[in-house]
Design an enzyme around this catalytic site. Structure first.
Site, mmCIF file in Angstrom:
data_model
loop_
_atom_site.group_PDB
_atom_site.id
_atom_site.type_symbol
_atom_site.label_atom_id
_atom_site.label_comp_id
_atom_site.label_asym_id
_atom_site.label_seq_id
_atom_site.Cartn_x
_atom_site.Cartn_y
_atom_site.Cartn_z
ATOM 1 N N ASN A 56 -17.823 18.297 -5.465
ATOM 2 C CA ASN A 56 -18.982 18.078 -6.945
ATOM 3 C C ASN A 56 -18.525 18.718 -7.865
ATOM 4 O O ASN A 56 -17.061 18.546 -7.806
ATOM 5 C CB ASN A 56 -20.284 17.971 -6.598
ATOM 6 C CG ASN A 56 -21.199 19.095 -5.431
ATOM 7 O OD1 ASN A 56 -20.489 19.161 -4.698
ATOM 8 N ND2 ASN A 56 -22.126 20.217 -6.582
ATOM 9 N N ASP A 57 -19.234 19.453 -8.538
ATOM 10 C CA ASP A 57 -18.826 19.385 -10.025
ATOM 11 C C ASP A 57 -17.755 20.472 -10.433
ATOM 12 O O ASP A 57 -17.448 21.126 -9.318
ATOM 13 C CB ASP A 57 -20.180 20.768 -10.984
ATOM 14 C CG ASP A 57 -21.472 20.240 -10.219
ATOM 15 O OD1 ASP A 57 -21.653 19.290 -9.601
ATOM 16 O OD2 ASP A 57 -22.571 21.094 -9.964
ATOM 17 N N GLN A 73 -15.910 22.301 -6.894
ATOM 18 C CA GLN A 73 -17.636 22.617 -5.871
ATOM 19 C C GLN A 73 -17.029 22.057 -4.761
ATOM 20 O O GLN A 73 -17.039 20.328 -4.793
ATOM 21 C CB GLN A 73 -18.937 21.967 -6.340
ATOM 22 C CG GLN A 73 -19.369 23.002 -7.050
ATOM 23 C CD GLN A 73 -20.301 24.264 -6.490
ATOM 24 O OE1 GLN A 73 -21.719 23.874 -5.990
ATOM 25 N NE2 GLN A 73 -19.303 24.925 -6.626
ATOM 26 N N PHE A 113 -22.544 27.480 -5.321
ATOM 27 C CA PHE A 113 -22.767 27.176 -6.570
ATOM 28 C C PHE A 113 -21.796 27.149 -7.643
ATOM 29 O O PHE A 113 -21.019 28.053 -8.031
ATOM 30 C CB PHE A 113 -23.922 27.288 -6.361
ATOM 31 C CG PHE A 113 -24.909 26.219 -5.084
ATOM 32 C CD1 PHE A 113 -24.440 26.562 -4.862
ATOM 33 C CD2 PHE A 113 -26.100 26.121 -6.081
ATOM 34 C CE1 PHE A 113 -25.038 25.602 -3.946
ATOM 35 C CE2 PHE A 113 -27.339 24.779 -4.776
ATOM 36 C CZ PHE A 113 -26.264 24.354 -3.633
ATOM 37 N N SER A 114 -22.077 26.181 -8.834
ATOM 38 C CA SER A 114 -21.119 26.033 -10.067
ATOM 39 C C SER A 114 -21.531 27.495 -11.003
ATOM 40 O O SER A 114 -22.204 28.069 -10.713
ATOM 41 C CB SER A 114 -22.063 25.123 -10.895
ATOM 42 O OG SER A 114 -21.792 23.563 -9.556
ATOM 43 N N ARG A 187 -29.387 27.981 -11.854
ATOM 44 C CA ARG A 187 -28.298 28.088 -11.659
ATOM 45 C C ARG A 187 -26.930 28.015 -13.156
ATOM 46 O O ARG A 187 -27.866 27.962 -13.917
ATOM 47 C CB ARG A 187 -27.513 27.942 -10.328
ATOM 48 C CG ARG A 187 -28.030 26.419 -10.791
ATOM 49 C CD ARG A 187 -28.371 25.248 -9.103
ATOM 50 N NE ARG A 187 -28.949 23.790 -9.455
ATOM 51 C CZ ARG A 187 -30.020 23.671 -8.678
ATOM 52 N NH1 ARG A 187 -31.352 24.665 -8.335
ATOM 53 N NH2 ARG A 187 -30.459 22.521 -8.956
ATOM 54 N N GLU A 239 -29.379 20.979 -14.906
ATOM 55 C CA GLU A 239 -28.069 21.968 -14.142
ATOM 56 C C GLU A 239 -26.710 22.044 -15.220
ATOM 57 O O GLU A 239 -26.763 20.792 -16.013
ATOM 58 C CB GLU A 239 -28.014 20.870 -13.256
ATOM 59 C CG GLU A 239 -29.149 20.755 -11.508
ATOM 60 C CD GLU A 239 -28.741 20.108 -10.596
ATOM 61 O OE1 GLU A 239 -28.872 20.649 -9.996
ATOM 62 O OE2 GLU A 239 -28.031 19.193 -10.742
ATOM 63 N N TRP A 326 -25.561 11.718 -7.958
ATOM 64 C CA TRP A 326 -26.622 11.989 -6.806
ATOM 65 C C TRP A 326 -26.863 11.028 -6.040
ATOM 66 O O TRP A 326 -27.057 11.647 -5.127
ATOM 67 C CB TRP A 326 -27.405 13.206 -7.020
ATOM 68 C CG TRP A 326 -26.761 14.269 -7.324
ATOM 69 C CD1 TRP A 326 -26.661 15.800 -8.377
ATOM 70 C CD2 TRP A 326 -26.096 15.331 -6.032
ATOM 71 N NE1 TRP A 326 -25.677 17.061 -8.200
ATOM 72 C CE2 TRP A 326 -24.954 16.887 -6.702
ATOM 73 C CE3 TRP A 326 -25.327 15.356 -4.432
ATOM 74 C CZ2 TRP A 326 -24.037 17.642 -6.187
ATOM 75 C CZ3 TRP A 326 -24.711 15.899 -4.349
ATOM 76 C CH2 TRP A 326 -24.079 17.271 -4.381
HETATM 77 C C1 FRU Z 1 -24.608 20.055 -10.033
HETATM 78 C C2 FRU Z 1 -25.621 21.077 -9.324
HETATM 79 C C3 FRU Z 1 -25.266 21.920 -9.566
HETATM 80 C C4 FRU Z 1 -25.411 22.958 -8.595
HETATM 81 C C5 FRU Z 1 -24.593 22.956 -7.776
HETATM 82 C C6 FRU Z 1 -24.148 22.930 -6.212
HETATM 83 O O1 FRU Z 1 -24.453 18.500 -9.493
HETATM 84 O O2 FRU Z 1 -26.227 20.547 -8.349
HETATM 85 O O3 FRU Z 1 -26.634 22.729 -9.962
HETATM 86 O O4 FRU Z 1 -24.995 24.948 -8.404
HETATM 87 O O5 FRU Z 1 -24.172 21.266 -7.869
HETATM 88 O O6 FRU Z 1 -22.999 22.528 -5.427
#
Ligand code: FRU
Length: 526
Positions: A56-57, A73, A113-114, A187, A239, A326
């Protein structure tokens, strides 16, 4: 003889025991033979995707000694979201990527996480030396055990560092460096050096707002201010924020731009990225306006932030996003891997109607991909109804399409293009002059039963002038639309059962003058 057979048997069996020699985090499911590498159905050809499994991110983007680092991620054991790691790739040109091993693994403090990464050039952290300063990653620990126990502090910020150009990463011994004051959503730290105050600044997503902190050394952090309560969009949790200065084009004015991703609550549903412009004094952000504006109006550009340490001689603000949402990211019909990044973009700021507008353009490096086949150049022509464009040897599913519509001399109510395959599945990208809006319609673009949220029309208010320019990047399972030099962007993924092979231009309610058009096949990057 017998020993020779035995040796051969051992040589054949070694890869089975230890996995194929590989420079990637995990590629047990991919086939690396050049003929079929990265050719699975829906595999993007010029976008970054991990070889296998879930992404992901984008995280930790930093430029250092000739290399653009892209972390992300990553869950190396599955194609759905799970215990997060930081995957890693590097590029010398933002276009061609080399996979590197997983950079940061989860541990007893939590999943990774990110976050961001900086070049600590003055070695303020002491984690390198003056001669060999460290790269420092600042990330969020997400502790699932604490989360499950109902704790209000499952998330904290931590450091890892590298003194070998990002090849290996060591976690800081006294992690975490910043603990939650009792707010569960705490976060996605983005850190940058603030010259005027001579300090590091961290912008952090905290539920429905951001917090700003400062630090002399990346290790001890002081709370400075918060921003966002009741300001901008609040349809979901905030986020992955970012904060950086940009010069307003054609002026000496410099503004600070704050990006705040939000999920859900985007203008066309689900995840999206909003921004604010304003002033920042090293402690506090003061916005010019309090209403939200959107970096991208498509469904699939989330968690995007910018590169740090891009040399001043280059001077660009470079951005990349996660090309998913998402609402359906975990169920899109790819096998082997899930998700791609957007193409990298250069951000700039213009003053339009007494408001600052964030403009996104594909990075100029993308042009190196042109030239796989002879481009097609079309001159002025009138369109009434629908007209199929001659593509010659252009591969539509891997292309860059540029259109200049002469609206001054058109009477059409709505106009646009259709990407179609032999099964009559089609994606429509258009502009309604009557309603003054752009739209991307993927309702009939292929199977969408994997998620009821997927099919639909995304709409964006837009007032076109006498000339309307569209630049569209098509890469197998995505389109990225840049209108009028990036004043409006719409990024959308799409899953046609077969590649799109036909390109049509349409006009409704009147004639359309297509001033000119230009089509390029783009080379694959793998
Ligand atoms: C955004 C997020 C962040 C988090 C990460 C977890 O897509 O939800 O806030 O750090 O992905 O994978």
């Amino acid at each position: 003889m017998q020993t020779n057979y035995f040796k051969i048997l051992i040589i054949l069996l070694i890869p089975l025991f230890f996995g194929c020699s590989s420079n990637s985090g995990n590629k047990k499911e991919t086939n690396t033979s050049p003929a079929i590498y990265y050719t699975e159905q829906y595999r993007p050809q010029f976008h970054f995707t991990p070889e296998a499994n879930w992404m992901n991110d984008p995280n930790g983007m930093v430029y250092y000694e000739g290399e653009y680092h892209l972390f992300y991620q990553y869950y190396p054991d599955s194609t759905v979201w799970g215990p997060m790691h930081w995957g890693h790739a590097i590029s010398k040109d933002l276009v061609h990527w080399e996979h590197l091993p997983v950079a940061i693994y989860p541990d007893s403090l939590g999943w990774i996480f990110s976050g961001s990464a900086v070049a600590d050039l003055k070695n303020t952290s002491g984690l390198g030396t003056a001669e060999n300063p460290p790269l420092v990653a600042i990330y969020t620990y997400h502790n699932v055990m604490l989360e499950k126990s109902g704790s209000k502090t499952p998330q904290s910020q931590a450091l890892a560092f590298s003194t070998d150009k990002g090849r290996t990463w060591t976690k800081y011994a006294n992690n975490p460096v910043l603990e939650s004051p009792g707010i569960p959503d705490f976060r996605d730290p983005k850190v940058f050096w603030h010259n005027e105050t001579g300090k590091w600044v961290m912008i952090l997503a905290v539920q429905d707002r951001v917090h700003l902190y400062s630090s002399p050394n990346l290790i001890s952090w002081k709370f400075e201010s918060e921003f966002g309560k009741g300001i901008g969009a609040h349809g979901g949790v905030w986020e992955c924020p970012d904060l950086f200065p940009l010069k307003v084009e054609g002026s000496d004015v410099s503004k600070w731009v704050m990006l705040v991703n939000i999920n859900p609550g985007g203008p066309n549903g689900g995840s999206a990225n909003q921004y604010f412009t304003g002033e920042f004094d090293g402690k506090k952000f003061t916005p010019d306006e309090t209403n939200e504006k959107w970096v991208d109006w498509g469904r699939d550009n989330y968690a995007g932030v910018t590169w740090s340490n891009v040399p001043e001689t280059d001077g660009r603000r470079l951005f990349i996003g996660w090309m998913s949402n998402w609402q359906y990211a975990n169920v899109v019909p790819t096998t082997v891997w899930r998700s791609a990044t957007t193409i990298p973009r250069e951000l700039s700021l213009i003053n339009q109607d007494n408001s600052y507008l964030l403009v996104s353009k594909p990075v100029k490096e993308m042009e190196v991909l042109r030239g796989g086949t002879t481009p097609v150049y079309l001159s002025a022509q009138n369109i009434s109804g629908e007209k199929e464009m001659s593509l010659d040897s252009i591969t539509l599913s891997q292309s860059e399409l540029i259109f200049d519509f002469n609206l001054e001399n058109s009477s059409a109510d709505s106009l646009g293009i259709v990407l179609e395959n032999n099964l009559q599945e089609k994606l429509v990208i258009g502009y309604s002059a009557k309603q003054k809006q752009f739209f991307v319609d993927r309702r009939a673009a292929g199977p969408s039963t994997f998620s009821k949220e997927f099919a639909g029309i995304s709409k964006t208010p837009y007032t076109a002038g006498g000339h309307l320019q569209l630049r569209i990047f098509v890469d197998v399972a995505s389109t990225e639309l840049f209108v009028d030099g990036g004043k409006l962007v719409m990024t959308d993924i799409v899953f046609p059962s077969e590649n799109f092979t036909k390109l049509k231009v349409f006009s409704k309610g009147g004639d359309l003058l297509l001033g000119k058009a230009e089509f390029h096949s783009l080379k694959r990057i793998w």
